[in-house]
Design an enzyme around this catalytic site. Structure first.
Site, PDB file in Angstrom:
ATOM      1  N   ASP A 217       0.792  -1.245   0.000  1.00  0.00           N
ATOM      2  CA  ASP A 217       0.000   0.000   0.000  1.00  0.00           C
ATOM      3  C   ASP A 217       0.819   1.288   0.000  1.00  0.00           C
ATOM      4  O   ASP A 217       0.541   2.215   0.761  1.00  0.00           O
ATOM      5  CB  ASP A 217      -0.950   0.016   1.201  1.00  0.00           C
ATOM      6  CG  ASP A 217      -1.837  -1.210   1.274  1.00  0.00           C
ATOM      7  OD1 ASP A 217      -1.906  -1.973   0.284  1.00  0.00           O
ATOM      8  OD2 ASP A 217      -2.462  -1.422   2.329  1.00  0.00           O
TER       9      ASP A 217
ATOM     10  N   LYS B 182      -6.935  -4.702  -2.803  1.00  0.00           N
ATOM     11  CA  LYS B 182      -7.496  -5.217  -1.560  1.00  0.00           C
ATOM     12  C   LYS B 182      -8.390  -4.202  -0.866  1.00  0.00           C
ATOM     13  O   LYS B 182      -8.268  -2.999  -1.098  1.00  0.00           O
ATOM     14  CB  LYS B 182      -6.389  -5.700  -0.619  1.00  0.00           C
ATOM     15  CG  LYS B 182      -5.455  -4.638  -0.095  1.00  0.00           C
ATOM     16  CD  LYS B 182      -4.286  -5.301   0.631  1.00  0.00           C
ATOM     17  CE  LYS B 182      -3.517  -4.334   1.487  1.00  0.00           C
ATOM     18  NZ  LYS B 182      -4.217  -3.727   2.569  1.00  0.00           N
TER      19      LYS B 182
ATOM     20  N   CYS C 117      -1.939  -2.129   7.732  1.00  0.00           N
ATOM     21  CA  CYS C 117      -1.863  -3.130   6.662  1.00  0.00           C
ATOM     22  C   CYS C 117      -0.558  -3.919   6.658  1.00  0.00           C
ATOM     23  O   CYS C 117      -0.567  -5.130   6.431  1.00  0.00           O
ATOM     24  CB  CYS C 117      -2.100  -2.466   5.305  1.00  0.00           C
ATOM     25  SG  CYS C 117      -3.762  -1.753   5.181  1.00  0.00           S
TER      26      CYS C 117
END
Length: 186
Positions: free
Chosen positions: A18, A80, A113
């Site tokens: 990310d 995601k 994350c």
């Protein structure tokens, strides 16, 4: 002699979690972290180490930062919505498809994350090498706590240069001559 705690080029997968456009507004150290991630991606490319990226809710957070993405020849990107990429149906099969058991992890946000994905990968039997100088959170306290939690769960805490030199393994090779200028980026 077995080097079970060394991330070699033959058994490593570089995972960038990310590292997305919207995060740049809230993470002060993103340029430093981006440089470290770029060093890893360039070295991985030279040494033919696969690279996997995740993107959390791309519609809201944008794509992977261009400074990082442009260094990757053939990016494999898993979209995601869960904080842990492991909860997405295509993620673990994608990881398994590389046939690598050591996952070198970088990205944002460390305490969300990166942490949840790392913990789930450990649970799945992967050895995690968390690159501490290539992860970021909005608050450094959260980053530091997440690094500690991952260490307690069994992740190996490492740095960009340590990983690159482990991958390279020796000097006086054409590959090392290509990697050395990357290591010297400041």
């Amino acid at each position: 002699m077995r080097h079970e705690f060394v991330a070699t080029r033959e058994d490593s997968l570089l995972l960038i979690v990310d590292f997305q456009q919207a995060m740049l507004k809230v993470v002060d150290s993103w340029e430093t972290i981006a440089r470290k991630v770029r060093q890893l991606t360039c070295a991985a490319d030279i040494l033919k180490i696969p690279i996997l990226l995740t993107e959390q809710y791309r519609k809201g957070l944008g794509g992977t930062v261009s400074e990082v993405l442009r260094e990757i020849r053939s990016p494999v990107v898993c979209q995601k919505e869960h904080f842990s990429a492991c909860l997405e149906s295509e993620f673990l099969p994608t990881v398994r498809s590389f046939g690598r058991n050591k996952i070198v992890v970088t990205g944002m946000e460390t305490h969300v994350c990166v942490l949840q994905t790392g913990l789930d990968l450990i649970k799945e039997g992967y050895q995690i090498h968390l690159v501490a100088d290539a992860v970021a959170s909005r608050a450094s306290e959260n980053r530091d706590i997440a690094i500690g939690l991952l260490r307690q769960a069994g992740a190996l805490i490492t740095s960009t240069e340590i990983v690159i030199f482990q991958w390279a393994r020796r000097s006086n090779t054409d590959e090392f001559r290509k990697i050395l200028p990357i290591v010297k980026w400041s």
